[in-house]
Design a protein around this motif. Structure first.
Motif, PDB file in Angstrom:
ATOM      1  N   ASP A  31      50.949  49.517  44.337  1.00  0.00           N
ATOM      2  CA  ASP A  31      50.811  49.071  45.724  1.00  0.00           C
ATOM      3  C   ASP A  31      49.560  48.205  45.903  1.00  0.00           C
ATOM      4  N   VAL A  32      49.661  47.195  46.748  1.00  0.00           N
ATOM      5  CA  VAL A  32      48.492  46.394  47.130  1.00  0.00           C
ATOM      6  C   VAL A  32      47.626  47.243  48.062  1.00  0.00           C
ATOM      7  N   TYR A  33      46.350  47.414  47.707  1.00  0.00           N
ATOM      8  CA  TYR A  33      45.487  48.222  48.553  1.00  0.00           C
ATOM      9  C   TYR A  33      44.308  47.443  49.115  1.00  0.00           C
ATOM     10  N   ALA A  34      44.115  46.200  48.630  1.00  0.00           N
ATOM     11  CA  ALA A  34      42.954  45.425  49.075  1.00  0.00           C
ATOM     12  C   ALA A  34      43.207  43.941  48.849  1.00  0.00           C
ATOM     13  N   THR A  35      42.317  43.134  49.416  1.00  0.00           N
ATOM     14  CA  THR A  35      42.278  41.709  49.120  1.00  0.00           C
ATOM     15  C   THR A  35      40.866  41.331  48.694  1.00  0.00           C
ATOM     16  N   SER A  36      40.765  40.264  47.909  1.00  0.00           N
ATOM     17  CA  SER A  36      39.460  39.752  47.503  1.00  0.00           C
ATOM     18  C   SER A  36      39.484  38.237  47.598  1.00  0.00           C
ATOM     19  N   PRO A  37      38.339  37.585  47.669  1.00  0.00           N
ATOM     20  CA  PRO A  37      38.313  36.132  47.813  1.00  0.00           C
ATOM     21  C   PRO A  37      38.876  35.419  46.586  1.00  0.00           C
ATOM     22  N   LEU A  38      39.606  34.361  46.817  1.00  0.00           N
ATOM     23  CA  LEU A  38      39.987  33.431  45.756  1.00  0.00           C
ATOM     24  C   LEU A  38      39.025  32.251  45.868  1.00  0.00           C
ATOM     25  N   SER A  39      37.911  32.383  45.196  1.00  0.00           N
ATOM     26  CA  SER A  39      36.808  31.433  45.379  1.00  0.00           C
ATOM     27  C   SER A  39      37.098  30.100  44.700  1.00  0.00           C
ATOM     28  N   GLY A  40      36.652  29.034  45.343  1.00  0.00           N
ATOM     29  CA  GLY A  40      36.824  27.690  44.826  1.00  0.00           C
ATOM     30  C   GLY A  40      35.504  27.018  44.539  1.00  0.00           C
ATOM     31  N   ALA A  41      35.536  25.714  44.421  1.00  0.00           N
ATOM     32  CA  ALA A  41      34.356  24.953  44.021  1.00  0.00           C
ATOM     33  C   ALA A  41      33.196  25.112  45.001  1.00  0.00           C
ATOM     34  N   ALA A  42      33.490  25.128  46.301  1.00  0.00           N
ATOM     35  CA  ALA A  42      32.414  25.250  47.290  1.00  0.00           C
ATOM     36  C   ALA A  42      31.697  26.593  47.166  1.00  0.00           C
ATOM     37  N   ASP A  43      32.442  27.649  46.892  1.00  0.00           N
ATOM     38  CA  ASP A  43      31.835  28.974  46.743  1.00  0.00           C
ATOM     39  C   ASP A  43      30.990  29.047  45.476  1.00  0.00           C
ATOM     40  N   ARG A 216      36.576  29.108  35.303  1.00  0.00           N
ATOM     41  CA  ARG A 216      36.407  27.787  34.689  1.00  0.00           C
ATOM     42  C   ARG A 216      35.388  26.959  35.455  1.00  0.00           C
ATOM     43  N   LEU A 217      35.461  26.996  36.778  1.00  0.00           N
ATOM     44  CA  LEU A 217      34.503  26.249  37.593  1.00  0.00           C
ATOM     45  C   LEU A 217      33.072  26.731  37.356  1.00  0.00           C
ATOM     46  N   MET A 218      32.901  28.030  37.177  1.00  0.00           N
ATOM     47  CA  MET A 218      31.571  28.577  36.906  1.00  0.00           C
ATOM     48  C   MET A 218      31.030  28.087  35.569  1.00  0.00           C
ATOM     49  N   VAL A 219      31.877  28.172  34.544  1.00  0.00           N
ATOM     50  CA  VAL A 219      31.432  27.806  33.198  1.00  0.00           C
ATOM     51  C   VAL A 219      31.138  26.313  33.098  1.00  0.00           C
ATOM     52  N   GLU A 220      31.936  25.496  33.789  1.00  0.00           N
ATOM     53  CA  GLU A 220      31.755  24.050  33.717  1.00  0.00           C
ATOM     54  C   GLU A 220      30.702  23.522  34.677  1.00  0.00           C
ATOM     55  N   HIS A 221      30.196  24.381  35.554  1.00  0.00           N
ATOM     56  CA  HIS A 221      29.217  23.935  36.546  1.00  0.00           C
ATOM     57  C   HIS A 221      27.937  23.479  35.844  1.00  0.00           C
ATOM     58  N   PRO A 222      27.294  22.434  36.338  1.00  0.00           N
ATOM     59  CA  PRO A 222      26.101  21.920  35.655  1.00  0.00           C
ATOM     60  C   PRO A 222      24.864  22.805  35.772  1.00  0.00           C
ATOM     61  N   THR A 223      24.851  23.747  36.709  1.00  0.00           N
ATOM     62  CA  THR A 223      23.639  24.539  36.934  1.00  0.00           C
ATOM     63  C   THR A 223      23.360  25.569  35.845  1.00  0.00           C
ATOM     64  N   PRO A 224      24.312  26.381  35.415  1.00  0.00           N
ATOM     65  CA  PRO A 224      23.982  27.441  34.447  1.00  0.00           C
ATOM     66  C   PRO A 224      23.470  26.882  33.126  1.00  0.00           C
TER      67      PRO A 224
END
Length: 357
Positions: A31-43, A216-224
């Motif tokens: 059963d679905v019991y919760a929701t979580s953010p589907l974060s994108g580039a802005a997040d 993927r967006l996290m790993v490819e981000h220029p900051t880390p």
């Protein structure tokens, strides 16, 4: 009542900027019991900016300050043990009693270990290798670490990623698996409280929820300056290729296929006992699980019979059952993958125990 998980960025909980969400399923019931953010580039941008801004302050703290923060985090985790165990079990389907003894207790201890390690950084000798010059190696944090954790040990993997990074003076952006965000979001609340108490920048620890694209967006981000993932070999290759573009450091913990070898002079009863735990603990969802057994031909039939009998008697069930060794597989994708092994059984193979849901 449905639960809503949120990202934790710079000390504030927030939904995905575009409002997208993912369903979180209780694997014990389906059963679905919760929701979580589907974060994108802005997040991801917001979390990386927060970590980058907080990093210089955290970098310049003394080891004693970092140690104190980690010790307080461990104490706070211990104080909220029941909540952490419940969150981890709800997301994974793991037995509550084993989650408490085999995962939460070590996780707290490991945070304390890295608190000690913060004051025991490796040193190198200095020397005069050129006339009039002294050479020395100085240890410094790398900067912002992008960390992607898996679903098989969400709590432990979060600790293994954030604790050493923070101890060394780095800032963290951590993404839990899309199927298991609960304990990581709760850890964010705990860490945020400690950092606020100590008047330290809360941007040193951020949690981003999402799917593979978010990772993927996290790993490819220029900051880390460093990317750390636990996942498949294919995912590791992709991260290594991405990191090569801007020479990020990488930490890759990738899947394996661990064999056990049983020789003709082995204590077969003890071998079976150990392999039941080594193969079935956490429903076999473990990079060190004994997933194949190579047995000497002279004891093969005897061993197979004993292992099949023990496997057939191994109990699974709901998380609140204290008499079970393991719970369900974590998600529908993993169930399909494991079921596929049975569906594609070669002609020379036979099922000796189980083989069905």
């Amino acid at each position: 009542m449905s639960t809503t998980f949120r990202n934790y960025i710079d000390g504030t909980f927030a939904d995905a900027s575009d409002g997208r969400t993912l369903d979180v399923v209780d694997p014990s019931t389906g059963d679905v019991y919760a929701t979580s953010p589907l974060s994108g580039a802005a997040d991801v941008d917001a979390a990386m900016a927060a970590a980058a801004a907080a990093f210089p302050v955290w970098r310049d703290t003394t080891p004693s300050v970092r140690q104190l923060a980690l010790l307080k985090i461990a104490d706070a985790m211990e104080a909220r043990a029941d909540e952490l165990v419940a969150a981890e079990s709800r997301d994974t389907g793991k037995p509550l009693h084993l989650t408490r003894s085999e995962e939460l207790a070590p996780a707290i201890d490991q945070v304390r270990f890295f608190a000690g390690a913060a004051r025991m950084l490796e040193g190198r000798s200095a020397g005069e290798y050129m006339e009039g010059m002294t050479s020395i190696i100085r240890r410094e944090p790398v900067g912002v670490c992008a960390q992607v954790a898996p679903w098989n040990y969400p709590l432990l993997m979060a600790v293994w990623k954030f604790a050493p990074a923070l101890a060394a003076g780095n800032a963290v952006v951590l993404k839990p698996s899309d199927t298991t965000p609960a304990s990581t979001v709760l850890i964010a609340e705990i860490i945020g409280g400690v950092l606020e108490e100590l008047e330290l920048p809360r941007g040193i620890f951020n949690v981003i929820c999402g799917d593979r694209e978010t990772g993927r967006l996290m790993v490819e981000h220029p900051t880390p300056a460093m990317a750390s993932i636990t996942g498949s070999v294919r995912a590791g290759i992709q991260v290594a290729q991405s990191a090569a573009k801007d020479v990020k450091r990488v930490h890759l913990e990738l899947g394996g296929k661990a064999p056990a070898v049983v020789f003709e002079d082995a204590d077969l009863e003890k071998a079976v006992e150990d392999l039941i735990v080594g193969g079935f603990f956490n429903a076999g969802q473990d990079c060190t699980a004994a997933t194949r057994v190579l047995v000497h031909e002279s004891v093969h039939e005897e061993f197979v019979a004993a292992l099949a009998k023990a496997a057939a008697g191994t109990k699974t069930g709901r998380p609140d059952d204290e008499d079970v060794l393991y719970g369900p597989l974590n998600n529908a994708g993993q169930l399909a993958q494991v079921s596929g092994y049975i569906d594609r059984l070669p002609e020379h193979a036979r099922v000796e125990a189980g083989g069905h849901r």
